[in-house]
Design a protein around this motif. Sequence first.
Motif, PDB file in Angstrom:
ATOM      1  N   THR A  59       0.846  -1.191   0.000  1.00  0.00           N
ATOM      2  CA  THR A  59       0.000   0.000   0.000  1.00  0.00           C
ATOM      3  C   THR A  59       0.882   1.241   0.000  1.00  0.00           C
ATOM      4  O   THR A  59       2.073   1.182   0.310  1.00  0.00           O
ATOM      5  CB  THR A  59      -0.914   0.036   1.235  1.00  0.00           C
ATOM      6  OG1 THR A  59      -0.097   0.148   2.407  1.00  0.00           O
ATOM      7  CG2 THR A  59      -1.773  -1.211   1.317  1.00  0.00           C
ATOM      8  N   ILE A  60       0.289   2.371  -0.333  1.00  0.00           N
ATOM      9  CA  ILE A  60       1.048   3.624  -0.331  1.00  0.00           C
ATOM     10  C   ILE A  60       1.520   3.954   1.081  1.00  0.00           C
ATOM     11  O   ILE A  60       2.637   4.433   1.277  1.00  0.00           O
ATOM     12  CB  ILE A  60       0.186   4.754  -0.924  1.00  0.00           C
ATOM     13  CG1 ILE A  60      -0.087   4.464  -2.408  1.00  0.00           C
ATOM     14  CG2 ILE A  60       0.869   6.105  -0.770  1.00  0.00           C
ATOM     15  CD1 ILE A  60      -1.011   5.453  -3.088  1.00  0.00           C
ATOM     16  N   TRP A  67      10.335   5.421   2.043  1.00  0.00           N
ATOM     17  CA  TRP A  67      10.620   6.593   1.213  1.00  0.00           C
ATOM     18  C   TRP A  67      11.080   7.778   2.051  1.00  0.00           C
ATOM     19  O   TRP A  67      12.040   8.462   1.695  1.00  0.00           O
ATOM     20  CB  TRP A  67       9.380   6.983   0.406  1.00  0.00           C
ATOM     21  CG  TRP A  67       9.602   8.220  -0.418  1.00  0.00           C
ATOM     22  CD1 TRP A  67      10.296   8.309  -1.589  1.00  0.00           C
ATOM     23  CD2 TRP A  67       9.159   9.549  -0.118  1.00  0.00           C
ATOM     24  NE1 TRP A  67      10.307   9.610  -2.048  1.00  0.00           N
ATOM     25  CE2 TRP A  67       9.613  10.390  -1.160  1.00  0.00           C
ATOM     26  CE3 TRP A  67       8.415  10.106   0.919  1.00  0.00           C
ATOM     27  CZ2 TRP A  67       9.351  11.755  -1.187  1.00  0.00           C
ATOM     28  CZ3 TRP A  67       8.152  11.466   0.893  1.00  0.00           C
ATOM     29  CH2 TRP A  67       8.616  12.276  -0.150  1.00  0.00           C
ATOM     30  N   ILE A  68      10.406   8.050   3.168  1.00  0.00           N
ATOM     31  CA  ILE A  68      10.777   9.225   3.966  1.00  0.00           C
ATOM     32  C   ILE A  68      12.154   9.040   4.594  1.00  0.00           C
ATOM     33  O   ILE A  68      12.896  10.013   4.797  1.00  0.00           O
ATOM     34  CB  ILE A  68       9.706   9.537   5.043  1.00  0.00           C
ATOM     35  CG1 ILE A  68       9.912  10.949   5.612  1.00  0.00           C
ATOM     36  CG2 ILE A  68       9.711   8.499   6.142  1.00  0.00           C
ATOM     37  CD1 ILE A  68       9.804  12.057   4.601  1.00  0.00           C
ATOM     38  N   THR A  69      12.538   7.800   4.885  1.00  0.00           N
ATOM     39  CA  THR A  69      13.894   7.540   5.389  1.00  0.00           C
ATOM     40  C   THR A  69      14.924   7.898   4.320  1.00  0.00           C
ATOM     41  O   THR A  69      15.936   8.559   4.603  1.00  0.00           O
ATOM     42  CB  THR A  69      14.046   6.061   5.787  1.00  0.00           C
ATOM     43  OG1 THR A  69      13.096   5.753   6.819  1.00  0.00           O
ATOM     44  CG2 THR A  69      15.451   5.784   6.298  1.00  0.00           C
ATOM     45  N   ALA A 138       9.394   4.408  -5.416  1.00  0.00           N
ATOM     46  CA  ALA A 138       8.957   3.044  -5.102  1.00  0.00           C
ATOM     47  C   ALA A 138       9.046   2.146  -6.334  1.00  0.00           C
ATOM     48  O   ALA A 138       9.465   0.984  -6.243  1.00  0.00           O
ATOM     49  CB  ALA A 138       7.528   3.067  -4.568  1.00  0.00           C
ATOM     50  N   ALA A 139       8.663   2.679  -7.499  1.00  0.00           N
ATOM     51  CA  ALA A 139       8.735   1.889  -8.734  1.00  0.00           C
ATOM     52  C   ALA A 139      10.186   1.581  -9.095  1.00  0.00           C
ATOM     53  O   ALA A 139      10.510   0.470  -9.531  1.00  0.00           O
ATOM     54  CB  ALA A 139       8.050   2.641  -9.871  1.00  0.00           C
ATOM     55  N   ASP A 145       4.564  -1.329  -9.049  1.00  0.00           N
ATOM     56  CA  ASP A 145       4.651  -1.085 -10.488  1.00  0.00           C
ATOM     57  C   ASP A 145       4.447   0.398 -10.759  1.00  0.00           C
ATOM     58  O   ASP A 145       3.734   1.080 -10.012  1.00  0.00           O
ATOM     59  CB  ASP A 145       3.581  -1.889 -11.228  1.00  0.00           C
ATOM     60  CG  ASP A 145       3.834  -3.385 -11.136  1.00  0.00           C
ATOM     61  OD1 ASP A 145       5.024  -3.767 -11.086  1.00  0.00           O
ATOM     62  OD2 ASP A 145       2.853  -4.156 -11.102  1.00  0.00           O
ATOM     63  N   PRO A 146       5.042   0.922 -11.826  1.00  0.00           N
ATOM     64  CA  PRO A 146       4.841   2.345 -12.146  1.00  0.00           C
ATOM     65  C   PRO A 146       3.370   2.627 -12.442  1.00  0.00           C
ATOM     66  O   PRO A 146       2.687   1.811 -13.068  1.00  0.00           O
ATOM     67  CB  PRO A 146       5.705   2.553 -13.395  1.00  0.00           C
ATOM     68  CG  PRO A 146       6.666   1.413 -13.405  1.00  0.00           C
ATOM     69  CD  PRO A 146       5.959   0.260 -12.772  1.00  0.00           C
TER      70      PRO A 146
END
Length: 363
Positions: A59-60, A67-69, A138-139, A145-146
């Motif tokens: 999930t997002i 990502w924030i790290t 993330a992709a 997936d993109p």
Amino acid sequence: MSVREDPNNPGCFIIDCRPDGYKGKRLRVSFEGTRQAAEEWERSAMRRHVNVGLDRARTIAGIWPSWITYYRANRAARTADDATDCWRHLKERFGRLQPKVLTRQLVEGYKQERIKQGVKPRTVNKELSYLSSMLTWAAENDLCDPIPFSLPKFPAKMTKPPKPRPLIPQQLTDILDALEPKYRLIYLLMADAGLRRNEAMQLTREQVEFETGVIFVAGKGSKERIVPITTDRLMAELITRKKVKGWLTVNPTTKKPYLTIRKALLRAAKKAGIEKHLYHHLLRHSFGTVATVAGYDLSALQSIMGHSSPATTGIYQHLAGEYLRVQGRKLNNMVVDSRPGSIVDSRPHGVMDSDTKDDEIIK
């Protein structure tokens, strides 16, 4: 398939569906957001036959911590804090979704919802930029997936910031005189040397060279620039901290630089009787404008202010022109007000002063 309110979690809806068909695994998800968003999420899942399992890593919201790290390790702390603040709003609408079920309609719904909350289009675009950056990262790292489309944003003409209206020198002086002493140096550095807020708050004694009268500023991208100490009042304030080691201004409670001091600026403006929309960067704009009016060379001003492009510094030429026009109007007002019968010239019409009478007699 059904979407119903979650009795145990106010503001959430239970989505009950079988994304892989009636023979597939039954899925029940508690979705945080509006009913419309929950129904759109369910339709997207059924239409695409994607696996919307409960694995948070897909999930997002599950992508966010990684990502924030990464973002904090590669961006300025202030930028990462801003992204974290934006995430509070993004999470409500997109947190429980997988990137694959994200649609243009969902993003458009988010935009309209934020506008109804009184948020400016420019801010909404910034929030969506952080979301787009996270999904792209993330992709690239095989976490999802993109997404097959670019997140729709408001057009540039709706997000153009308003033209700054710089303070005149007397207003700057009034504000600086009204400031609490512990904040005075920070605002002097912005108003009299053109430093950015963080540059002023984190300035250290080692960056000030009293012998030559300059400050070595570590600006954006760790680019160092030399800024002259331009006024006697700034030099006098710096001299009071000549024996200080480390940061020149610290929060007495934390012993570290202040994180925010805008309320101090607003208090000073109120005390000085200045009714104007104020923010930290306006003092830097005011420095650039006054320096341009004073005749600073454009390339020298660009170097002092740390602009990477001369076009950015060129803005102050336009602001200086507007500033001079405003000052010029004062002369016009004096001429208008000095007409017979005005407040400035309250003499009865036809009555001359002694000098005028003498001139008339000579003629």
